[in-house]
Design a protein around this motif. Sequence first.
Motif, PDB file in Angstrom:
ATOM      1  N   MET A 280      -3.760   4.933  -0.257  1.00 59.75           N
ATOM      2  CA  MET A 280      -3.700   5.934   0.812  1.00 59.75           C
ATOM      3  C   MET A 280      -4.810   5.700   1.828  1.00 59.75           C
ATOM      4  O   MET A 280      -4.592   5.751   3.042  1.00 59.75           O
ATOM      5  CB  MET A 280      -3.837   7.334   0.226  1.00 59.75           C
ATOM      6  CG  MET A 280      -2.713   7.762  -0.685  1.00 59.75           C
ATOM      7  SD  MET A 280      -3.088   9.377  -1.441  1.00 59.75           S
ATOM      8  CE  MET A 280      -1.781   9.480  -2.672  1.00 59.75           C
TER       9      MET A 280
ATOM     10  N   TYR B 100       0.828  -1.202   0.000  1.00 61.28           N
ATOM     11  CA  TYR B 100       0.000   0.000   0.000  1.00 61.28           C
ATOM     12  C   TYR B 100       0.868   1.260   0.000  1.00 61.28           C
ATOM     13  O   TYR B 100       0.579   2.235  -0.707  1.00 61.28           O
ATOM     14  CB  TYR B 100      -0.905   0.027   1.234  1.00 61.28           C
ATOM     15  CG  TYR B 100      -2.110  -0.885   1.187  1.00 61.28           C
ATOM     16  CD1 TYR B 100      -2.829  -1.089   0.013  1.00 61.28           C
ATOM     17  CD2 TYR B 100      -2.556  -1.529   2.346  1.00 61.28           C
ATOM     18  CE1 TYR B 100      -3.945  -1.908  -0.013  1.00 61.28           C
ATOM     19  CE2 TYR B 100      -3.672  -2.346   2.333  1.00 61.28           C
ATOM     20  CZ  TYR B 100      -4.366  -2.540   1.157  1.00 61.28           C
ATOM     21  OH  TYR B 100      -5.473  -3.353   1.147  1.00 61.28           O
ATOM     22  N   ARG B 101       1.941   1.242   0.793  1.00 61.55           N
ATOM     23  CA  ARG B 101       2.797   2.431   0.877  1.00 61.55           C
ATOM     24  C   ARG B 101       3.487   2.703  -0.459  1.00 61.55           C
ATOM     25  O   ARG B 101       3.572   3.849  -0.902  1.00 61.55           O
ATOM     26  CB  ARG B 101       3.836   2.263   1.985  1.00 61.55           C
ATOM     27  CG  ARG B 101       4.659   3.523   2.229  1.00 61.55           C
ATOM     28  CD  ARG B 101       5.567   3.360   3.434  1.00 61.55           C
ATOM     29  NE  ARG B 101       4.791   3.226   4.652  1.00 61.55           N
ATOM     30  CZ  ARG B 101       4.309   4.264   5.340  1.00 61.55           C
ATOM     31  NH1 ARG B 101       4.508   5.504   4.905  1.00 61.55           N
ATOM     32  NH2 ARG B 101       3.634   4.062   6.457  1.00 61.55           N
TER      33      ARG B 101
ATOM     34  N   LEU C 179      -4.018   2.670   3.937  1.00 58.95           N
ATOM     35  CA  LEU C 179      -2.979   2.978   4.915  1.00 58.95           C
ATOM     36  C   LEU C 179      -3.548   3.801   6.067  1.00 58.95           C
ATOM     37  O   LEU C 179      -3.142   3.633   7.225  1.00 58.95           O
ATOM     38  CB  LEU C 179      -1.840   3.752   4.249  1.00 58.95           C
ATOM     39  CG  LEU C 179      -0.787   2.918   3.531  1.00 58.95           C
ATOM     40  CD1 LEU C 179       0.191   3.832   2.803  1.00 58.95           C
ATOM     41  CD2 LEU C 179      -0.041   2.007   4.495  1.00 58.95           C
ATOM     42  N   GLY C 180      -4.480   4.677   5.752  1.00 55.95           N
ATOM     43  CA  GLY C 180      -5.128   5.439   6.807  1.00 55.95           C
ATOM     44  C   GLY C 180      -5.853   4.544   7.786  1.00 55.95           C
ATOM     45  O   GLY C 180      -5.743   4.709   9.013  1.00 55.95           O
TER      46      GLY C 180
ATOM     47  N   SER D 197      -3.331   2.585   9.853  1.00 58.54           N
ATOM     48  CA  SER D 197      -2.705   3.446  10.857  1.00 58.54           C
ATOM     49  C   SER D 197      -3.662   3.713  12.011  1.00 58.54           C
ATOM     50  O   SER D 197      -3.247   3.804  13.169  1.00 58.54           O
ATOM     51  CB  SER D 197      -2.270   4.764  10.214  1.00 58.54           C
ATOM     52  OG  SER D 197      -1.280   4.555   9.229  1.00 58.54           O
TER      53      SER D 197
ATOM     54  N   LYS E  96      -5.178  13.044   2.321  1.00 60.32           N
ATOM     55  CA  LYS E  96      -4.584  12.948   0.990  1.00 60.32           C
ATOM     56  C   LYS E  96      -5.513  12.219   0.020  1.00 60.32           C
ATOM     57  O   LYS E  96      -5.726  12.657  -1.112  1.00 60.32           O
ATOM     58  CB  LYS E  96      -3.239  12.225   1.069  1.00 60.32           C
ATOM     59  CG  LYS E  96      -2.128  13.037   1.708  1.00 60.32           C
ATOM     60  CD  LYS E  96      -0.826  12.247   1.729  1.00 60.32           C
ATOM     61  CE  LYS E  96       0.292  13.046   2.393  1.00 60.32           C
ATOM     62  NZ  LYS E  96       1.569  12.281   2.432  1.00 60.32           N
TER      63      LYS E  96
ATOM     64  N   TRP F 257      -3.318  10.418   5.910  1.00 57.02           N
ATOM     65  CA  TRP F 257      -3.586   9.583   4.735  1.00 57.02           C
ATOM     66  C   TRP F 257      -5.014   9.785   4.240  1.00 57.02           C
ATOM     67  O   TRP F 257      -5.257   9.857   3.033  1.00 57.02           O
ATOM     68  CB  TRP F 257      -3.337   8.117   5.058  1.00 57.02           C
ATOM     69  CG  TRP F 257      -1.907   7.712   5.095  1.00 57.02           C
ATOM     70  CD1 TRP F 257      -1.227   7.184   6.155  1.00 57.02           C
ATOM     71  CD2 TRP F 257      -0.955   7.785   4.029  1.00 57.02           C
ATOM     72  NE1 TRP F 257       0.072   6.938   5.829  1.00 57.02           N
ATOM     73  CE2 TRP F 257       0.278   7.283   4.519  1.00 57.02           C
ATOM     74  CE3 TRP F 257      -1.025   8.221   2.706  1.00 57.02           C
ATOM     75  CZ2 TRP F 257       1.423   7.215   3.731  1.00 57.02           C
ATOM     76  CZ3 TRP F 257       0.128   8.159   1.918  1.00 57.02           C
ATOM     77  CH2 TRP F 257       1.322   7.662   2.421  1.00 57.02           C
TER      78      TRP F 257
ATOM     79  N   ALA G 263       0.861   4.158  -2.603  1.00 52.96           N
ATOM     80  CA  ALA G 263       0.506   5.506  -2.144  1.00 52.96           C
ATOM     81  C   ALA G 263       1.570   6.508  -2.561  1.00 52.96           C
ATOM     82  O   ALA G 263       1.250   7.641  -2.953  1.00 52.96           O
ATOM     83  CB  ALA G 263       0.316   5.514  -0.637  1.00 52.96           C
TER      84      ALA G 263
END
Length: 313
Positions: free
Chosen positions: A107, A95-96, A110-111, A114, A133, A130, A99
Amino acid sequence: MAVQAAAPAVLAQSNPAKPTREAPTKPPSEKPADPARVDLAFGAYQRGLYLVAFNEATKRIEADGSDAAAMTLLGELYNQGLGVRQDPVEAARWYRLAAERGDPHAMASLGLMSADGRGVKKDPAAARAWFEKAAGLGEATAAYNLALLLLAGGAEADIAAAARLLRVAAEAELGDAQHDLGVLYARGKGVPKNPEEAAKLYIRAAKNGSIAGEVELAIALFNGEGIAKNEAQAARLFRRAAIRGNAIAQNRLARIYATGRGVPRNLIEAAAWHLLASGQGLPDSWLDGVLKDMPEQDRKRAEQLATERAAVL
């Protein structure tokens, strides 16, 4: 989410058909650089051929190290354990990478990771960043999740901003976002109070699979708030949501069986649904009083019905 609350307590998984923490039923949308290229990876994903999807996505990345959509797909496969061993850390890595190459779905995922501390360190600030964005790029579930964070703050300006984000998610037909925006319209929070608009949003939410939206629609129909009063239709909606395990719907259904509004009065049914709602932590002293003098035979029948229904809900 409780019907009376302004926002659900859980964040939405990136790009699902129904925003929940469960696995999405369709992959993130993709816009390949070469539209003529046959999309074998995503086609396989949609057909449930997850190992094929994994292999094809891997080939695509080997051919093009900037293929963010294929990276996002690998992240999704690792995240959900589809065709490969479930591995949140590996999912977050893919994912990173995606992103960093501008993929909004990665993104948004990932949000969520997190926020949960899943595959990455729990970091609410990073989660919000994230989501911001991704929402800025029009990703609907990121807009929804960011709205939930703003609603949790409770400040008037945050609620207004959340309403705008919910509108974005609602227009993407996310049922829970439609429900939440409807609640804001019903209460006049962040938007002008408008019961009619709220009812329209509840209708859309119910069509998109939101149980909370279905329950709110039933309440609006029962009370005639923003929509023509129809107790019989409300009862049908309550029952449908109750069968799907919604405690509020079970409680409301118990009450209307106890009063005979929208359905014939039936204290056995009232007691059975009351037992189910109470078992989920939603007691009701009014129903306790109405049902306290039931004949023992009827009480046992209600308990039997509740047990049978609990086994299949």
